[in-house]
Design a protein around this motif. Sequence first.
Motif, PDB file in Angstrom:
ATOM      1  N   LEU A 206       0.825  -1.202   0.000  1.00 29.71           N
ATOM      2  CA  LEU A 206       0.000   0.000   0.000  1.00 29.71           C
ATOM      3  C   LEU A 206       0.860   1.254   0.000  1.00 29.71           C
ATOM      4  O   LEU A 206       0.573   2.220  -0.726  1.00 29.71           O
ATOM      5  CB  LEU A 206      -0.920  -0.011   1.236  1.00 29.71           C
ATOM      6  CG  LEU A 206      -1.665   1.286   1.558  1.00 29.71           C
ATOM      7  CD1 LEU A 206      -2.559   1.710   0.408  1.00 29.71           C
ATOM      8  CD2 LEU A 206      -2.482   1.125   2.840  1.00 29.71           C
ATOM      9  N   ASP A 208       3.868   1.642  -1.125  1.00 29.03           N
ATOM     10  CA  ASP A 208       4.876   1.677  -2.185  1.00 29.03           C
ATOM     11  C   ASP A 208       6.283   1.759  -1.599  1.00 29.03           C
ATOM     12  O   ASP A 208       7.127   2.540  -2.028  1.00 29.03           O
ATOM     13  CB  ASP A 208       4.611   2.858  -3.131  1.00 29.03           C
ATOM     14  CG  ASP A 208       5.494   2.825  -4.381  1.00 29.03           C
ATOM     15  OD1 ASP A 208       5.976   1.734  -4.741  1.00 29.03           O
ATOM     16  OD2 ASP A 208       5.704   3.900  -4.975  1.00 29.03           O
ATOM     17  N   ARG A 226      -1.827  -1.287  -5.213  1.00 27.22           N
ATOM     18  CA  ARG A 226      -1.839  -0.645  -3.895  1.00 27.22           C
ATOM     19  C   ARG A 226      -3.266  -0.594  -3.346  1.00 27.22           C
ATOM     20  O   ARG A 226      -3.491  -0.799  -2.142  1.00 27.22           O
ATOM     21  CB  ARG A 226      -1.256   0.756  -3.992  1.00 27.22           C
ATOM     22  CG  ARG A 226       0.237   0.797  -4.321  1.00 27.22           C
ATOM     23  CD  ARG A 226       0.716   2.209  -4.559  1.00 27.22           C
ATOM     24  NE  ARG A 226       0.526   3.045  -3.381  1.00 27.22           N
ATOM     25  CZ  ARG A 226       0.711   4.368  -3.368  1.00 27.22           C
ATOM     26  NH1 ARG A 226       1.096   4.984  -4.478  1.00 27.22           N
ATOM     27  NH2 ARG A 226       0.535   5.047  -2.262  1.00 27.22           N
ATOM     28  N   GLY A 256      -1.415   5.333   4.487  1.00 32.83           N
ATOM     29  CA  GLY A 256      -1.583   5.206   3.043  1.00 32.83           C
ATOM     30  C   GLY A 256      -2.420   6.326   2.474  1.00 32.83           C
ATOM     31  O   GLY A 256      -2.156   6.841   1.383  1.00 32.83           O
ATOM     32  N   VAL A 267      -6.714   4.484  -4.565  1.00 31.99           N
ATOM     33  CA  VAL A 267      -5.999   4.204  -3.318  1.00 31.99           C
ATOM     34  C   VAL A 267      -6.690   4.901  -2.149  1.00 31.99           C
ATOM     35  O   VAL A 267      -6.932   4.291  -1.093  1.00 31.99           O
ATOM     36  CB  VAL A 267      -4.522   4.636  -3.420  1.00 31.99           C
ATOM     37  CG1 VAL A 267      -3.835   4.503  -2.072  1.00 31.99           C
ATOM     38  CG2 VAL A 267      -3.792   3.808  -4.469  1.00 31.99           C
TER      39      VAL A 267
END
Length: 666
Positions: A206, A208, A226, A256, A267
């Motif tokens: 999530l 990265d 993600r 996140g 996301v």
Amino acid sequence: MPSRLLPAAFRFALLLLLLAGPAAAHGGTYRGYPTGGAPSHPYGPGIPNPGLPPGATTAGGGSGDPGVDLTEWTWWWELEKELHLEVRARLGERGATSGSDGFFLGRGQKRPPAADDRRPSAATIRGEILPALRRALEAERGQDLRTACLVAIARIGAGEEAERPELEPLLRRHLADLDPTVAETAALALGILGREESAFLLADLLGDREPGRRAVGEEEVPPRLRSFAAYALALLGAKSAREDVRRFVVHSLTRGLAEDETASPDVATACVVGLGRVPLAPGGEFPAAGPAHAMPSTGSREAQMVHLLALLADERSLGRLPRAHVPTSLALLAGGPALDGSEAKTRAGEAILDRLAMRRGESAELVQSCVLALGFLGDADEDELDLRIRRVLIDLPGRLDDRQARHNALLAAGRVGARDGRSGPPGADELRAHLLRQLGGGKSDMRPWAALGLALLGRADSARGDPGAAAIAGALRSELAGAGSPIEAGAVCIAAGLMRDPEAGPLLLATFQRLRDDLARGHAAVGLGLLEAREALESIRRVAEEATYRPDLLRELALALGLLGDRTVVDSLVEKLERSSSLSAQASLARALGRIGDHRAVRPLLALLEDSGEPAQARAFAAVALGILADPEELPWNTVLAVGVNYTAAPPTLFDLQGNGVLNLL
């Protein structure tokens, strides 16, 4: 070639040719959505939407396709029906009760062993089903079958604790698959499996971060993956009994959300939706308010809510679609029976009512979600907040321009009237009268939703001995006798079934025999199944015998026969599966066998899965059915995400008419 790279016109032509029933993608299929995703009216492929201009869409977000009317009741029903049908409870198993927090949040519980348990034995699951799914996963290169196997393995493994340490590396390996759809499904499967150690990797995906990038073999984790990692974290956190795990999940979702710099809403939406599905333990007091980015969210339920309240108050903190999911996440955290009358409920309710009061300055999606959220916050007692919520829900339909928001208000009124609350006797009379007016004299698009709202309220009336239940049952019978369209008739049939009104049985049977629209007729059959109207068995069996190549109808008929306790339906479905050469028919047959949950279906499903001469999609449906059949959970894995969600404000990773959203998967 991955299907997403095919020209759009070819994909659509292929959909129409192959899929009169569901479409395979991401580990399975549509959950029986009205047209299998084809852009047409919910009651039959190729029938244009009445009242919609060419190319119009009613979806508020990225989920809409031209010509698809998401305001029809059938879309809501497919997302939440598992919660209301209680199929496995009717087959002699125990589940979450309607007054519990588990039911309220869309969480079931594991099926306990029972004398008449139809689930395959542990020996069959470990010795035959899981090995066959693993062989298919490793041997095949096609997207459909591999994604179906990933989800099936995960949902079975969730109940086989001894298998999880071995299954997790198997799922993890597919994060680096060259096919993005397979990699996304692998991330989601880790959440379905529910091994708590997976939370660290999912958080890195999530965010990265470097461990996540190594796992996918890329210089960055793709935004879609993600998003799936965020939903996987929510699934894992929702089922964990450990507060430290849940705090880690909430922290990861909050981080996140704060660090998301992607251009798409996927996301951020996944993080907001996830935060509402992982409630932390109450701490007893609310921290001081402040900017959303400065709000700690992991100390308690109150801290979690303060963070979401700040996001709701700040119109610039999130994009249009992610912010639209904040009200429902707030309501799910604050609206359960355990928090009735609390400061948490008061703060959430007042914030949502404030947004509705200034609705002309808000997006249509946020207004829709605020209305939905009231349905999960309010109840029928005499608390001041509940009185305000009920007045607003009665007043709103005449003041809202947005059709989906008006529909949501009717459903929310039914939910609110169904909950007693903590202070005073139930005060559902005004809501009941309001819904009855909408059923008898409202606009044609409002009547199906009024029927469903009345069914939710009427079931509670019956349970508490309120005479209002008889008035609702009688009104539904009258409406069914005069229903002017298949879509209205289908809704009233479901509503009468949910009411368990025995006097409706003959009328439902006559409606079933009269209707010619497949999906509406299927809904009439399900209504009869809910009524346990065994006098309808022979009629439903006869139609089912002739429905092999009518997958929409067959799917509902099989469900109805299962609800009626027909032990012969499994043998009939197995025989049809063995004889069928139609992909869409195989899909519906395989799904029905999994839904009914009888161990006698294992052999033919395994045979279909392992027959390399069958089409890959047919084998994928067999994998899906085996996953459903051997799943120990009472409710499907994504019910916790589906309940209360505003699907008309969903980006593609959440709800997608092409079958690639988390809510579209079996």
